[in-house]
Enzyme design. Structure first.
Site, mmCIF file in Angstrom:
data_model
loop_
_atom_site.group_PDB
_atom_site.id
_atom_site.type_symbol
_atom_site.label_atom_id
_atom_site.label_comp_id
_atom_site.label_asym_id
_atom_site.label_seq_id
_atom_site.Cartn_x
_atom_site.Cartn_y
_atom_site.Cartn_z
ATOM 1 N N HIS A 150 -17.105 96.953 65.626
ATOM 2 C CA HIS A 150 -16.982 97.694 67.024
ATOM 3 C C HIS A 150 -16.158 97.635 67.889
ATOM 4 O O HIS A 150 -16.304 98.281 68.956
ATOM 5 C CB HIS A 150 -17.638 95.837 67.266
ATOM 6 C CG HIS A 150 -18.675 95.445 66.858
ATOM 7 N ND1 HIS A 150 -19.942 94.982 67.928
ATOM 8 C CD2 HIS A 150 -19.721 95.336 65.846
ATOM 9 C CE1 HIS A 150 -20.700 94.516 67.345
ATOM 10 N NE2 HIS A 150 -20.610 94.642 66.096
ATOM 11 N N ASP A 199 -20.579 94.834 47.566
ATOM 12 C CA ASP A 199 -20.552 95.594 46.271
ATOM 13 C C ASP A 199 -21.462 96.858 46.622
ATOM 14 O O ASP A 199 -22.585 97.093 47.811
ATOM 15 C CB ASP A 199 -21.401 94.734 44.774
ATOM 16 C CG ASP A 199 -22.314 93.841 45.566
ATOM 17 O OD1 ASP A 199 -22.926 94.136 46.746
ATOM 18 O OD2 ASP A 199 -22.737 92.544 44.445
#
Length: 326
Positions: free
Chosen positions: A67, A252
């Site tokens: 952001h 992952d």
């Protein structure tokens, strides 16, 4: 105020990108080696300690740096408090992890006063957050300055919405010098973190009996019903769910497996699987964690090069990350 944006390095291969970074942006891997040699260790310890208390910190820091960088570049402008700042915009009010950056800054102001920017602290904290969540460690060039402006008006035109189409996201990423492949890779950040129910509410509607019903056919039915249980009609705005329902705290490739199974939390996730331009890449990443980690390292470095400010006329080193210097 002019700003330096490192567009020219974004298209370079990864090894050239690292080696030539300083010549383009005034950043370097050893920027603080003499002025504050323990900066990376201190920030990593700060992130690790915060994560031990609050396991959601890695996801918060990763969202926070995105952001920051996507709006006015990686200049720490999202950290500034006050009316009409980026941080005050509704798109940013649910951000977290600010206290981790501030804690690191307070220590650094004791050890190396006036040396380390909040922009660099945030980038390093996000990098460390990924590593702490069992993701790859990325060597990050440093030397960013903190921006001197922060405006809420700049947030919405530059922010990705979770209901965006591929075309909308591609257009926004392209305007920042990021590719369609970067979009697929950086979306993998959703393998950790949490989201408020409102972030995916458009995928459901309230039925005649006052209960929610799924209206997005791309959602796995069982997953949709589980989301309804966690986010029933009328749920508090503070209710959150895991971005990844399987391995919520591990960085992952489960995110990509989830997309294939129809378990992407946001509409902007699911379209990566439904669009032919990105489907093959999603499928490839879902079976090769080494490939994802390598690609993540490259895309993360491209992202944290957006809008980098260097030189005294470009920015400052804030004493406090939440306020501009007087």
């Amino acid at each position: 105020m002019a700003k330096i944006i490192c567009w020219c390095i974004i298209v370079l291969p990864f090894f050239i990108y690292l080696n030539d970074f300083t010549s383009f942006c005034g950043l370097s891997l050893d920027f603080y080696s003499s002025s504050c040699p323990n900066v990376e260790l201190l920030i990593k310890d700060t992130v690790r300690s915060a994560t031990a208390v609050d396991p959601t910190i890695p996801g918060k820091l990763l969202r926070l740096v995105f952001h920051d960088c996507i709006v006015e570049g990686c200049d720490g402008s999202v950290l500034v408090q006050g009316n009409d700042t980026e941080r005050s915009d509704p798109a940013n009010t649910s951000l977290g992890g600010f206290e981790v950056v501030e804690n690191a800054k307070r220590w650094l102001e004791v050890l190396c006063p006036g040396i380390v920017s909040c922009a660099d602290i945030l980038v390093l904290a996000a990098r460390d957050a990924v590593e702490i969540a069992r993701g790859p460690s990325v060597a990050v060039p440093l030397g960013r300055l903190d921006g001197r402006t922060s405006s809420a008006a700049n947030v919405r035109p530059n922010m990705v919405d979770t209901s965006f189409s591929i075309d909308e996201m591609t257009q926004l990423f392209s305007s920042k010098g990021l590719s369609l492949d970067d979009l697929v890779i950086l979306s993998g950040a959703h393998t950790i973190g949490k989201a408020h129910c409102s972030a995916f509410s458009e995928r459901f509607e309230e039925g005649p009996k006052g209960t929610l019903e799924p209206i997005d056919a791309s959602l796995n039915k069982d997953y949709a019903m589980e989301l309804i249980k966690q986010c029933p009609a009328g749920a508090s705005g503070a209710v959150t769910v895991n971005n990844d329902p399987i391995t919520a705290s591990i960085f992952d490739i489960q995110y990509y497996k989830n997309l294939i199974a129809g378990k992407g939390l946001f509409s902007s996730d699911s379209v990566l699987m439904s669009d032919s331009r990105t489907r093959d890449r999603v499928e490839s990443l879902s079976t090769n964690q080494d490939e994802f980690f390598k690609s993540w390292s490259e895309s993360f470095l491209r992202m944290v090069s957006i809008g980098v400010k260097t030189g005294n006329n470009q920015g400052e080193i804030r004493t406090s990350c939440s306020s501009f210097n007087i």
